[in-house]
Structures are given as structure tokens and as C-alpha cells.
Design an enzyme around this catalytic site. Sequence first.
Site, short mmCIF file in Angstrom:
data_model
loop_
_atom_site.label_atom_id
_atom_site.label_comp_id
_atom_site.label_asym_id
_atom_site.label_seq_id
_atom_site.Cartn_x
_atom_site.Cartn_y
_atom_site.Cartn_z
N HIS A 276 0.83 -1.20 0.00
CA HIS A 276 0.00 0.00 0.00
C HIS A 276 0.88 1.26 0.00
CE1 HIS A 276 -3.36 2.64 1.50
NE2 HIS A 276 -2.35 3.23 2.10
N GLU A 277 1.90 1.26 0.85
CA GLU A 277 2.80 2.42 0.91
C GLU A 277 3.57 2.60 -0.39
OE1 GLU A 277 2.76 4.60 3.31
OE2 GLU A 277 1.35 3.43 4.49
N ASP A 358 -4.64 1.24 -2.06
CA ASP A 358 -5.22 -0.08 -1.75
C ASP A 358 -5.31 -0.93 -3.02
OD1 ASP A 358 -5.48 0.38 0.92
OD2 ASP A 358 -7.63 0.77 0.90
ZN LIG Z 1 -2.24 5.23 2.73
#
Ligand SMILES: [Zn+2]
Length: 410
Positions: A276-277, A358
Site C-alpha cells: 500500500h505504501e 489499496d
Molecule cells: Zn495510505
Amino acid sequence: MTDTTLFYIIIAILIINFIVDKILDALNAKHFKDKLPEDLQDVYDDVEYKKSQNYKATNYKFGILTSTFSILLTLGFLFFDGFEFVDNIARSYSDSPIIIALIFFGIIMIGSDIVSTPFSYYSTFVIEEKFGFNKTTVKTFILDKIKGWLMMAIVGGGILALIIWFYQVTGNHFWLYAWGLVAVFTLFMNMFYSKLIVPLFNKQTPLEAGSLRDKISEYAQTVGFKLDKIFVIDGSKRSTKANAYFSGFGSEKRVTLYDTLINDLEDEEIVAVLAHEVGHYKKKHIIFNLFASILLTGLTLFILSLFISNPLLSNALGVEIPSFHIGLIAFGLLYSPISEITGLIMNLFSRKFEYQADDYAKNTYKGEPLITSLKKLSKNSLSNLTPHPAYVFMHYSHPTLLERITNLKK
Ligand SMILES: [Zn+2]
């Protein structure tokens, strides 16, 4: 316009802002006891759900107390010419506008910090303690305060002194130089925050070799992402709440994992959180946020430059001798509705970016471990699973847990 009119405009802004905030809080609080949606039934068991409701209600009541205290204090300060009083103290020590401004802000900052300390002490050592979050000792709490003050004095004081100096030398063009200064400072901080500031408060150690590190490297390779700087931070020194974040860019980019995150999540879930990062990075959200914040600063400084020379600003706060620092306070109060709006827009972008990150994690790794990790993180911080939509719209930088899970399951 007279200074009295401007004074009452400022009062009106403060009161309206307070009322809107309280209405949103109350709307949100009305939904604390809602039945949980189907997809979130397994986040809490009954006992934990009761505990989370209790936690929300406690924080809600405490929030009413602190914000009421703070608005009354601010109004009292305005009605009883507190700024004039502090300005006179500062002026008794020096004739230099820079020194006067530094003493003035020093007194205001330290004064308001001392007044708010009993509240933050109560929040940490009574509320967070009661719900099992707090790991901070009184010693760490006090040291944090002192370090915070020193940093504020050096960094904040330095920047303020330079900006006033620009104003003295270049007049209303000061905003351009100030903008340049703040932009360079923002970029610098973004690059070196983890190296320079974090070590003052926390210990960071490189993630040790092992299965987790291998899994992370393996994932990073599949998306062609150079991720050799992975650090573990001792977040458990202060709280059981977990987190992970990305900072810097170029050769300085690094990922920081809280030790609490490593304890709470399975390897696969941690990789999903990292994916996600990485998504934020790959989708250029970090660069976007950086430039947006620099542009907004430029806009604010430009508008400030249109008004700062007008003595009305200082007079409205009951201060007879107009000055840059008093003008800055008045401007800050008048500008707050605009910054509310820009904050709202930034939150809109941020929530959109969360979905994109996401999706990235789901497409390049897996959705399922991200879902379970989000559920675990929500559970472990007793977060509110049924916030009011208006509250989310105004305050949330992330979509709600339900929205994120629905999106990930799509
Ligand atoms: Zn985030």
C-alpha cells in the site's frame, strides 16, 4: 471597516467554527452504538466492541471539555486584551521587531502549552492508560515536551526571524522570499526528517534479516522498487497503537515500521501494508502532496502580504502599535475558514489516494491480507467503525474501514 468590526468578525469566526465542530462531533457520537455492518462483524467480539464504544464515548466527553476550555480561554484573551498585554511585556525587553516577535511568540506558545499540559497528561495517563494503550512514562512525557519546545524555538524561531527580516528589507515582496524559504525547508524536512528529527524521540533500527525481510524484498523486486532502507521504530515506548509510514524520496526514501505493527501482524499482512505504501509512492501521491502543500503555502503567504501592512489587523486585536507578529495572529484567525476549506479539499484527495494505494496493493500483491491487517489495526486501536458521513467528509484523511474493505473486495 473599523477595528471593532474586524474584532467581532474574528469572534464570530471562532464561535461559528466551534459550533460547527461540536455539531459534527455530536452527529458522530449518535452513531457510536450502531449495529456493525455485515463485513465488519468479525472485527470485535462483544466484550471488545463494548470497550471500543466506551473508549469513543470517553474521548467524546473529554473533547467537549478541552475544546470548551480552549474556546473560553481564547475569547477571554481577546476580550481582555491579552495580546496587548503580552506585546507590552515583549516590548519592554527590546526595540528590535525580530526580538519582540520572538519573545511574544515564545510567551504565547509556552503559555498555551503549559495551560494545555494538564489535559494532555490526563489524556495519556488516565484515558489511554485505562484502555491499555499507554506505555509512556512520566519521564518520557516531560522529555518529549522539553525536546518539542527546544525544536520549536530553534526551527520555528529561526524561520519567523528570517521572515520578519525579509519583511523589513523587501517590504510587501517578503512573501516571495518567505515562500522560497518555506519550500526549501519543506523539501529538506521531507528528505531528512527520519534522519534528523525522529532520532531525537525514538530509536530506529534496520529491519533484521529473516523471513519478513525476505518477503518484503521479494515483493519489492516484483514491482521493480528499490527498497533497501527498512527501519523498525520503537513506537511501543509510548503506545500500543501501530503504524507504518513512508518518507523521503530518491536515494533517501525509506519505510518505517512500528515495532507494534510487527508484533500485531503476520508477515503477509505487513507486506500488504508495505505494498500500500509503495502504491502511494508509485502513484506519485507523495510528490503531489509535497507540491500541493508548497503551492498552498505560497497562496497563503501572498494573501498575507496583501493585508499585513494594514494597522487594522493589529488594532482589531486591541494592540495599538501595529506589528508583523500581531498582524500574523489576526490574519491567522481570519484565514481559518479558508484553511478549513483547503484542508477539506486535501482530505478529498487523500481519501481518493488511499483507494488507489489499496488497489495497487491488491493488484501487485494481494487484497486479502490487507483486509485482515486493516481489521486488526482498527481493532487494536479501538477505532470507530460507524462514523457519521458528515464527520468523515470533514475530518477523515482515509476512507472508513467499511469503504476500504468494500473497495478491496470489488
Ligand atoms: Zn495510505
